[in-house]
Design an enzyme around this catalytic site. Structure first.
Site, PDB file in Angstrom:
ATOM      1  N   LYS A  54      -0.689  86.519 101.042  1.00  0.00           N
ATOM      2  CA  LYS A  54      -1.220  85.349 100.356  1.00  0.00           C
ATOM      3  C   LYS A  54       0.083  85.304  99.476  1.00  0.00           C
ATOM      4  O   LYS A  54       0.770  84.281  99.079  1.00  0.00           O
ATOM      5  CB  LYS A  54      -2.496  85.515  99.758  1.00  0.00           C
ATOM      6  CG  LYS A  54      -2.505  84.511  98.544  1.00  0.00           C
ATOM      7  CD  LYS A  54      -2.706  82.835  99.052  1.00  0.00           C
ATOM      8  CE  LYS A  54      -3.141  82.022  97.947  1.00  0.00           C
ATOM      9  NZ  LYS A  54      -3.109  80.434  98.471  1.00  0.00           N
ATOM     10  N   CYS A  58      -0.748  78.317  91.882  1.00  0.00           N
ATOM     11  CA  CYS A  58      -0.336  79.178  92.933  1.00  0.00           C
ATOM     12  C   CYS A  58       1.210  79.622  93.044  1.00  0.00           C
ATOM     13  O   CYS A  58       1.584  80.728  92.633  1.00  0.00           O
ATOM     14  CB  CYS A  58      -0.845  78.778  94.526  1.00  0.00           C
ATOM     15  SG  CYS A  58      -2.466  78.828  94.549  1.00  0.00           S
TER      16      CYS A  58
END
Length: 436
Positions: free
Chosen positions: A204, A258
């Site tokens: 991720k 993010c």
């Protein structure tokens, strides 16, 4: 028997995830500490503004397969999906993950599966989630299936992304990973790829760091183009004709929860190996300051007003988390320049700074009296923007951070246009181009 799922954290990812799981006839309880959000859900209303999410959530609520509460209940599967921001000194703030894990473990029993979806530093699942299980007297390997399964969501297309994207499912044990694989493939069309929890955590961070570094590279190319009098967009277009080259699009910076956050997790944990990543973060965070510097070099002065077009961090969504506009507002305040922010989608903006966004959805009033206009978000409403949209006297400057406006139309009216990665264009440039 229908399995019961508890989703802890009903934000931009947790709520649509809970609704889509419920759509597959699971019994789902969504849990959040935000009482106002929970109350809206309890009366059948979706608190999120993304158009495709609203019918999915409301259908799940009306079916009875999705309920909402402020406290968890016993279940078969628990999914923790809470924010993981960074502190002011760029360190991972895992306090919400820790609180959610401890609260969740009050309801976990042997045989349950516990999944962390929140973006986290490498080792978080083994340390915080497994640690919370041990505090309750549960063996995280023998008694439970503990996993890390990060989301891959692109706001504005959330439902489709959850359903169709492939997933990485990381288990503390192979058994846990395979159980998570079966669960995600029960409600998603994409394939689930089992790995270890640490490998999933790293994947991720790698995905979002990859994007951040490549955007920074594009912004550096834009800096070079500005200094050399070249239009970077034309060069990128021809460079990308190479079969193994894909230069990204430069812009006013990056935002969201993010890309501007996740790379710092790696920098914090591995400072000796992440010089490139660190520099990319600094480059992208500095873009709003560069835009303001360009405007001031073109004559923008303290005491004047500017209009900022776009509060959201990307086009056609209402999400203004960690937006480049926030950094621009801070820079304007430091320079003694007033501002109004226009956005057709954002109605409120939670900022980390002490300065208000001064939001409005009225473009004409936002621009009225402005010496300069900054285009910060690629909303469809700003694409091909022409002077007539401003409804009155023109600003002296338009700083187009997204390369969206009809630059020629503004320049023809005497407006100086500054675009990312291109030479500054003013009315005098047009005069020079007209044959004698």
């Amino acid at each position: 028997m229908v399995e019961k799922v508890v989703v802890v954290g009903l934000g931009y990812v947790g709520l649509p995830t809970a609704a889509l799981i419920a759509d597959k006839r699971y019994d789902v309880l969504g849990v959040d500490v935000n009482t106002r959000l929970v109350e809206m859900l309890q009366v059948g209303k979706c608190p999120l503004g993304e158009a495709e999410i609203i019918p999915v959530v409301e259908r799940a609520l009306h079916s009875g397969q999705l309920r909402a509460a402020t406290v968890a209940e016993p279940a078969d599967i628990f999914i923790i999906c809470v924010p993981t921001p960074i502190t002011t000194d760029k360190r991972a703030d895992l306090s919400m993950v820790s609180k959610a894990a401890k609260a969740t473990m009050q309801h976990v029993r042997p045989g349950n599966m516990v999944i962390l979806e929140s973006t986290s530093p490498i080792g978080t699942t083994g340390d915080i989630i497994a640690g919370a299980a041990r505090e309750m007297g549960l063996d995280p390997v023998i008694d439970l299936d503990i996993c890390y399964c990060p989301e891959r969501v692109f706001p504005g297309n959330t439902v489709n992304e959850i359903l169709k994207n492939d997933r990485v499912v990381g288990g503390l044990t192979p058994r846990a990973a395979m159980r998570a694989k079966a669960f995600y493939e029960s409600f998603c069309a994409g394939k689930a790829f089992p790995v270890t929890a640490a490998e999933a955590e790293f994947s991720k961070l790698m995905e979002n760091t990859y994007r951040d570094v490549n955007i920074a590279l594009a912004n550096v190319f834009a800096h070079i183009a500005e200094r050399s009098g070249i239009d970077v967009a034309k060069v990128i277009e021809v460079a990308n004709r190479h079969p193994r080259v894909n230069v990204h699009t430069p812009g006013p910076g990056v935002g969201g929860h993010c890309i501007p956050v996740d790379p710092w997790f790696l920098v914090e944990s591995y400072p000796e190996d992440t010089g490139l990543i660190h520099q990319a973060r600094l480059i992208n965070d500095a873009q709003p300051d560069r835009l303001l510097e360009a405007a001031r070099a073109a004559g923008l002065e303290a005491g004047e007003k500017v209009a900022i077009l776009g509060a959201a961090y990307r086009g056609n969504i209402d999400d203004a988390r960690d937006t480049p506009t926030e950094k621009l507002i801070d820079a304007l305040a430091d320079a003694g320049i007033e501002w109004v922010t226009h956005d057709p989608h954002v109605t409120h903006m939670h900022v980390h700074s002490e300065h208000p966004a001064n939001l409005t959805n009225d473009l004409v009033s936002a621009v009225r009296g402005a010496a300069a206009v900054f285009v910060m978000t690629d909303h469809d409403a700003y694409k091909g923007l022409k002077p007539m949209s401003f409804g009155g006297p023109m600003p002296r400057l338009v700083i187009d951070g997204r390369r969206l406006i009809d630059a020629d139309a503004f320049v023809a009216l005497g407006v100086t246009v500054i675009r990312v990665g291109a030479p500054v264009v003013s009315a005098s440039d047009i005069v020079l181009k007209i044959p004698a």
